[in-house]
Design an enzyme around this catalytic site. Structure first.
Site, PDB file in Angstrom:
ATOM      1  NE  ARG A  44      -0.472   1.846   3.563  1.00 34.34           N
ATOM      2  CZ  ARG A  44       0.664   2.536   3.728  1.00 34.34           C
ATOM      3  NH1 ARG A  44       1.814   1.932   4.003  1.00 34.34           N
ATOM      4  NH2 ARG A  44       0.669   3.850   3.604  1.00 34.34           N
ATOM      5  N   GLY A  45       0.240   2.425  -0.153  1.00 34.78           N
ATOM      6  CA  GLY A  45       0.998   3.670  -0.273  1.00 34.78           C
ATOM      7  C   GLY A  45       1.262   3.916  -1.753  1.00 34.78           C
ATOM      8  CB  ALA A  46       0.771   6.946  -3.824  1.00 33.64           C
ATOM      9  NE  ARG A  80      -6.368   0.552  -1.887  1.00 36.58           N
ATOM     10  CZ  ARG A  80      -5.712   1.195  -0.906  1.00 36.58           C
ATOM     11  NH1 ARG A  80      -4.402   1.039  -0.769  1.00 36.58           N
ATOM     12  NH2 ARG A  80      -6.357   2.001  -0.087  1.00 36.58           N
ATOM     13  CD  GLN A 183      -3.659   2.793   6.663  1.00 34.76           C
ATOM     14  OE1 GLN A 183      -4.318   3.175   7.621  1.00 34.76           O
ATOM     15  NE2 GLN A 183      -4.213   2.580   5.473  1.00 34.76           N
ATOM     16  CG  ASP A 224      -3.091   7.956  -1.785  1.00 32.49           C
ATOM     17  OD1 ASP A 224      -3.232   8.552  -0.695  1.00 32.49           O
ATOM     18  OD2 ASP A 224      -2.587   6.824  -1.895  1.00 32.49           O
ATOM     19  CG  ASN A 234      -2.733  11.692   1.966  1.00 32.25           C
ATOM     20  OD1 ASN A 234      -2.160  10.783   1.360  1.00 32.25           O
ATOM     21  ND2 ASN A 234      -2.451  11.965   3.229  1.00 32.25           N
ATOM     22  CE  LYS A 235      -5.487   5.823   4.020  1.00 25.19           C
ATOM     23  NZ  LYS A 235      -6.415   4.824   3.414  1.00 25.19           N
TER      24      LYS A 235
HETATM   25  O1  MRU Z   1      -4.807   3.228   1.902  1.00 27.35           O
HETATM   26  P1  MRU Z   1      -3.322   3.449   1.873  1.00 27.35           P
HETATM   27  O2  MRU Z   1      -2.629   2.987   3.098  1.00 27.35           O
HETATM   28  O3  MRU Z   1      -2.686   2.923   0.606  1.00 27.35           O
HETATM   29  O4  MRU Z   1      -3.172   5.025   1.829  1.00 27.35           O
HETATM   30  C1  MRU Z   1      -1.888   5.576   1.777  1.00 27.35           C
HETATM   31  C2  MRU Z   1      -1.899   7.053   1.915  1.00 27.35           C
HETATM   32  O5  MRU Z   1      -2.925   7.688   1.937  1.00 27.35           O
HETATM   33  C3  MRU Z   1      -0.585   7.749   1.921  1.00 27.35           C
HETATM   34  O6  MRU Z   1      -0.658   8.908   2.692  1.00 27.35           O
HETATM   35  C4  MRU Z   1      -0.232   8.118   0.479  1.00 27.35           C
HETATM   36  O7  MRU Z   1      -0.227   6.979  -0.357  1.00 27.35           O
HETATM   37  C5  MRU Z   1       1.060   8.802   0.378  1.00 27.35           C
HETATM   38  S1  MRU Z   1       2.330   7.625   0.638  1.00 27.35           S
HETATM   39  C6  MRU Z   1       3.729   8.019   0.324  1.00 27.35           C
END
Ligand code: MRU
Length: 327
Positions: A44-46, A80, A183, A224, A234-235
């Protein structure tokens, strides 16, 4: 250790669903297993999702019958919907398909290496900006996980936080826990602890109040998808932190690689926000906390309007939204 890599003909990832209890490497040898890992947030994470998408295209080009490869790559690209890196990198690697599987893999390895280099650059640039705006002893608030676990190594916003610590210019970090999948509590706390960075964990709702009380000098987080008008996706919970930062008069800084900027998405209103269903909200981990049959709404991301963003730091530039600049 890399969060994701190509090892002996397959994708290897750290299984992020098991952290911080267990550090386990998952070996993914099929497109179906990769998609399952993406959907479960094992990876996970962009930036990490971008590399997963690219390696997924390489895996598909080796394991699927040729006629089925483009559809397999599209399934990965759309596993996703919100982080632009996933679709963009899966398709970029897939664009080399006509040259054969080795060309697809070469492109995927290049994407991996670009993300590693981008993390280093973002760490430096992000730290420079925080010092410039907040001086040499800042307390920063960060949200979700933006460390090496969200990329290949280093990360985005957390790379800058670790760099601030390395330079001796960080008073401390407040990490928000990041409901519902924690997270921040599970991953960011684990990474900051391992790096020896002083931090405290806070519930998501505490952020704006801590800012109002003068306990935070800057908010620094990742993204993201960054839209053409500067809106930052973002999250979930990021928007509340941005409102808190605006009210408290402190900078709201976004750190993300160029691969997260999406000129084809005009504004946040055009982004598909993943809704992950009620189960994650009505339970805390595996323990149900709400009465049976409780309905829930579970947007995994939110949109922070450009007007609330001070600056976006990428691996190549610092975009001063507060001065009217746009991506
Ligand atoms: O649902 P996730 O855990 O994939 O969400 C991740 C985030 O929102 C991060 O803040 C985002 O990807 C930036 S990561 C470098």
């Amino acid at each position: 250790m890399r969060t994701i890599d190509w090892v002996d003909g397959a994708i290897e990832i750290i299984d992020q669903t098991l952290l911080p209890d267990k550090l386990t490497i998952l070996r993914l040898t099929s497109v179906d297993r990769l998609i399952d890992a993406i959907e479960r947030l094992a990876v996970r994470g962009a930036p990490a999702l971008g590399v997963a998408g690219a390696f997924g295209a390489a895996l598909a080009s080796r394991t699927a019958v040729p006629a089925a490869v483009p559809a397999a790559i599209e399934r990965i690209a759309t596993a996703r919907p919100t982080a632009v890196n996933l679709a963009r990198c899966a398709r970029r690697a897939g664009d080399r398909l006509a040259e054969g599987p080795e060309a697809v893999l070469a492109e995927a390895l290049l994407i991996r290496d670009e993300e590693i280099a981008a993390s280093l650059e973002m760490g430096r640039r992000g730290a420079d900006l925080v010092i410039d705006r907040c001086g040499p002893a800042a307390t920063v608030l960060t949200h979700c996980n933006t460390g090496a676990l969200a990329a290949v190594t280093g990360g985005t916003a957390l790379a800058a936080v670790v760099e601030l610590h390395r330079r001796g210019t960080l008073a401390g970090v407040i990490a928000s826990e990041t409901r519902p999948l924690l997270q921040g509590a599970r991953l960011t706390a684990w990474e900051l602890g391992a790096a020896g960075v002083p931090f405290r964990l806070a519930v998501d709702g505490a952020g704006p109040f801590l800012m109002a009380r003068g306990e935070v000098d800057a908010v620094i987080l990742g993204s993201d998808r960054i839209c053409a008008n500067g809106d930052v996706v973002n999250k979930i919970g990021s928007y509340a932190h941005a409102l808190g930062a605006k009210a408290a008069g402190i900078p709201f800084i976004v750190v993300a690689p160029e691969s997260t900027i999406d000129p084809d998405t005009p504004s946040g209103a055009a982004v598909t926000i993943e809704d992950r269903g009620p189960e994650e909200v009505v339970a805390f981990g595996t323990r149900a906390v709400a009465p049976p049959a409780t309905r829930a709404v579970n947007p995994a991301f939110d949109v922070t309007p450009a007007a609330l963003v001070t600056a976006i730091v990428t691996d190549r530039r610092t975009i001063r939204l507060d001065l009217g600049e746009r991506p």
